[in-house]
Design a protein around this motif. Structure first.
Motif, short mmCIF file in Angstrom:
data_model
loop_
_atom_site.label_atom_id
_atom_site.label_comp_id
_atom_site.label_asym_id
_atom_site.label_seq_id
_atom_site.Cartn_x
_atom_site.Cartn_y
_atom_site.Cartn_z
N ALA A 24 -7.27 -0.43 3.87
CA ALA A 24 -5.76 -0.54 3.55
C ALA A 24 -5.42 -1.55 2.45
O ALA A 24 -4.81 -1.23 1.41
CB ALA A 24 -4.88 -0.93 4.86
N ALA A 25 -6.10 -2.71 2.70
CA ALA A 25 -5.88 -3.66 1.59
C ALA A 25 -6.67 -3.30 0.25
O ALA A 25 -5.83 -3.32 -0.89
CB ALA A 25 -6.83 -5.17 2.11
N ASP A 79 -4.55 -0.37 -1.50
CA ASP A 79 -3.43 -0.69 -1.94
C ASP A 79 -3.45 -1.58 -3.24
O ASP A 79 -2.78 -1.19 -4.18
CB ASP A 79 -2.54 -1.66 -0.95
CG ASP A 79 -1.40 -2.10 -1.46
OD1 ASP A 79 -0.33 -1.37 -1.33
OD2 ASP A 79 -1.22 -3.58 -1.74
N ARG A 120 0.45 7.38 -3.70
CA ARG A 120 -0.63 6.68 -2.64
C ARG A 120 0.09 7.60 -1.48
O ARG A 120 0.87 7.97 -0.97
CB ARG A 120 0.12 5.40 -2.54
CG ARG A 120 -0.16 4.52 -3.70
CD ARG A 120 0.60 3.15 -3.55
NE ARG A 120 2.02 3.61 -3.44
CZ ARG A 120 2.93 2.38 -3.29
NH1 ARG A 120 2.63 1.12 -3.37
NH2 ARG A 120 4.33 2.59 -3.24
N LEU A 134 2.00 -1.68 8.46
CA LEU A 134 1.73 -1.43 7.16
C LEU A 134 2.39 -2.40 6.29
O LEU A 134 2.23 -3.15 5.41
CB LEU A 134 1.53 -0.38 6.57
CG LEU A 134 -0.02 0.77 7.02
CD1 LEU A 134 0.37 2.22 6.82
CD2 LEU A 134 -1.11 0.11 6.57
N TYR A 189 1.68 -5.77 6.56
CA TYR A 189 0.57 -6.19 5.69
C TYR A 189 0.65 -5.88 4.16
O TYR A 189 -0.34 -5.92 3.34
CB TYR A 189 -0.44 -5.16 6.20
CG TYR A 189 -2.16 -5.62 6.06
CD1 TYR A 189 -2.64 -6.55 6.03
CD2 TYR A 189 -2.99 -4.54 5.78
CE1 TYR A 189 -4.00 -7.03 5.72
CE2 TYR A 189 -4.46 -4.67 5.33
CZ TYR A 189 -4.67 -6.00 5.46
OH TYR A 189 -6.23 -6.10 5.16
N VAL A 226 1.23 -3.08 2.66
CA VAL A 226 0.65 -1.88 2.20
C VAL A 226 1.73 -0.96 2.28
O VAL A 226 2.32 -0.70 3.23
CB VAL A 226 -0.57 -1.56 2.98
CG1 VAL A 226 -1.14 -0.16 2.72
CG2 VAL A 226 -1.45 -2.57 3.03
N ARG A 251 -5.73 -10.42 3.24
CA ARG A 251 -5.92 -9.60 2.22
C ARG A 251 -6.97 -10.11 1.44
O ARG A 251 -7.98 -9.47 0.95
CB ARG A 251 -4.65 -9.12 1.38
CG ARG A 251 -3.45 -8.58 2.32
CD ARG A 251 -2.05 -8.30 1.27
NE ARG A 251 -2.75 -7.50 0.03
CZ ARG A 251 -2.08 -6.35 -0.14
NH1 ARG A 251 -1.43 -5.59 0.71
NH2 ARG A 251 -2.59 -5.58 -1.34
#
Length: 547
Positions: free
Chosen positions: A141-142, A145, A160, A245, A248, A250, A401
């Motif tokens: 995910a990190a 992104d 995305r 998300l 985070y 994202v 991250r």
RNA sequence: GGCCCUGUAGCUCAGUUGGAUAGAGCAACAGCCUUCUAAGCUGUGGGUCAGGCGUUCGAGUCGCCUCAGGGUCACCA
């Protein structure tokens, strides 16, 4: 255009034409920054690389090119060394020329049109909507992104995307679990054995349905009820995922649902196309795809003997659809446990007449969660896998991250919770954020820098070194777009911060009795802060003004 | 057994698409705050880049082999 890298390449190409009547079209010319400053500000190995093409010894080529370079007043010295290195020593105030662009471009600094707006789709996370996102998803995910941010910044037209596997068996189990809990809450007989998902969240979802609809679904049409429970389950699970998300930092432009592929007829259409292409056969009551013709170890089933599709079919359909939507380059982030899947997917793509090379699959290697030297498998609090939400609350989004982004994707990675939690010098994220905070505290005192072509008073080695690093930023990002090595950007941030900290303790920026010098140094600090902030933004890490 | 990833300082890892004397952080030791934030800086010690062969001007980086660790090999998704 005043980027020194670009400038040097033009000068070298020009010299090649003049000295050898040779026009370089391949990218044989590379500029390097020597680690040892005694080897010049920049150097090139082009004389060695071109030796065969020019039918000449590297030393001779270097010498003749250097005769040309010496006519250029950008250099204080150009030297030829051993096998054929050419080292450039550049006039100090010429180096300061790149500050102007940084100060003018501000939050655009480092961006480029390198990607020429090519349409790229990046698919990442794509976790099943049947539970919380856990740390296995956090790395991809990190990474996805940050990568998409960088691709956009370097001139790609990026989408995305998150693929929602909402058509498979797992969703049936979720819907059934939900229905059993629903009955349980209504004090009706229910089947414990049908509750595949034991989590509390399912009970909460069921309670939600009871609150809203009462017992209306108990005697409803079965198909209607199943559809409804699936939708409720998927939507609420997806909402949770989206919230986590967002926490985070994202985000996605689009969620494509597997069920929508069926509804649009893309899945059955894909079967027809595969059949038509002539790579299918029937055996043991199942329909197979001859993927072994395309480097897969065995052929794969498309339609099982019970008549249902395997996962592969909608997935091939999905990737066909990606291409059909006009994306010329696809990037997928797959977990390491899916690597065996790539060959059959690419085979499907090839059979359908698309170029499998346009699908680039990045494998996200395993993450182990450590607490000191002990591996942590489960959350102490919940007994389940540690979720992204827990991680963010535990160590903070920035640290989470940073840690996931600072290692190459293809390396196995131990995430040390203890280290990430530490708000101390051992934790590199604070080192970088602290550098930015220090820059800002100077600029808060005084930001009377001027934008001009040259800064003749910036003559200290560390000042020149800083400027050099700043001017590498654009190329750094282009290379990351090419190589997909996002971790280089964390390295870059660290390098810039380290250089800055060192300069900060060595020299005072605001010099009491020297306004002219202070103003030039402020311009340098401003340029540092712009660059570092842009870099951190691309990583999705906050540039804190104060710490 | 097939395929993928990894092996670099005591520990955790970087290493600029093959470049010059292999680098950081942590840990250890010795210093630096009346001066823009000491979450910082400066210095010292620490290496058979798992091992071998090959490719070439030049290999931690590319190729082959061996050893070691992790992952994965469904008519699951």
């Amino acid at each position: 255009m005043s980027d020194i890298n670009d400038k040097l390449i033009i000068i070298i190409k020009d010299a090649l034409v003049k000295a050898f009547n040779y026009e370089d079209k391949s990218n044989m010319i590379m500029i390097e920054t020597p680690s040892d400053i005694s080897h010049g500000d920049y150097s090139t190995n082009c004389a060695m690389r071109l030796a065969k093409i020019l039918h000449n010894a590297p030393i001779n080529i270097a010498d003749r090119l250097t005769d040309e370079f010496k006519k250029n007043d950008l250099f204080t010295k150009v030297e030829v060394v051993k096998p054929g290195f050419i080292n450039f020593f550049i006039k100090k105030d010429s180096m300061t020329n790149s500050l102007k662009d940084i100060l003018n471009e501000k939050d655009k600094y480092g961006s480029s049109d390198f990607g020429k707006q090519e349409k790229v789709m990046v698919e990442y996370v794509s976790a099943n909507p049947t539970g919380d996102l856990h740390l296995g998803h956090a790395r991809g995910a990190a990474y996805g992104d940050a990568l998409t941010r960088i691709l956009k910044f370097t001139g790609y037209d990026v989408l995305r995307e998150y693929y929602v596997n909402d058509a498979g068996h797992q969703i049936d189990v979720l819907a059934n679990s939900l229905f059993e809990r629903y009955k349980q809450i209504l004090n009706l007989p229910f089947e414990e054995a049908n509750i595949g998902y034991q989590g509390k969240d399912v009970i909460n979802l069921a309670q939600g349905i009871v609150d809203k609809d009462g017992n209306k679904w108990v005697n409803a049409d079965i198909e209607e009820r199943e559809e409804y429970f699936k939708n409720v389950g998927i939507n609420l699970e997806l909402d949770k995922i989206k919230k986590d998300l967002a926490l985070y930092r994202v985000s996605f432009d689009n969620f494509t649902s597997e069920r929508s592929l069926y509804k649009r007829g893309l899945v059955s259409n894909t079967i027809e196309c595969l059949k038509k292409a002539g790579y299918t056969y029937t055996q043991d009551g199942a329909l197979w795809l001859r993927t072994t013709d395309f480097k897969d170890d065995k052929d794969r089933v498309l339609i099982k003997s019970d008549g249902s599709y395997t996962y592969l079919v909608p997935d091939i359909a999905y990737h066909k659809d990606k291409f059909d939507r006009g994306y010329t380059h696809l990037i997928n982030l797959f977990g390491a446990d899916h690597h065996g899947y790539i060959a059959r997917l690419k085979a499907g793509i090839k059979i359908l007449g698309y170029n499998p090379d346009n699908l680039e699959v990045e494998i996200v290697q395993m993450v182990r969660i450590m607490e000191g030297d002990k591996e942590v498998k489960m959350s102490k609090r919940t007994g389940n896998a540690i979720t992204i939400r827990e991680l963010c609350e535990d160590v903070g989004v920035d640290a989470a991250r940073y840690f996931f982004l600072c290692k190459p994707l293809d390396s196995h990675f131990d995430f040390d919770l203890e280290l990430a939690r530490k708000q101390s010098s051992e934790n590199p994220i604070y080192y970088i954020q602290y550098a930015y905070a220090r820059m800002m505290s100077i600029l808060k005192k005084d930001d009377s820098y001027e934008i001009k072509d040259y800064y003749p008073l910036l003559t200290k080695d560390k000042e020149i070194e800083l400027i050099k690093v700043l001017s590498e930023f654009k190329n750094e990002l282009i290379n990351i777009s090419k190589n997909k090595d996002v971790n280089s950007l964390t390295n870059y941030c660290y390098k810039l911060s380290s250089l800055f900290h060192s300069y900060y303790t060595e020299e005072k920026v605001l010099v009491e009795d020297n306004i002219a010098l202070s103003k030039e140094r402020l311009a340098l600090i401003k340029a540092c802060s712009i660059t570092l902030k842009n870099a951190l933004n691309l990583l999705g890490i906050e540039a804190k003004e104060k710490m």
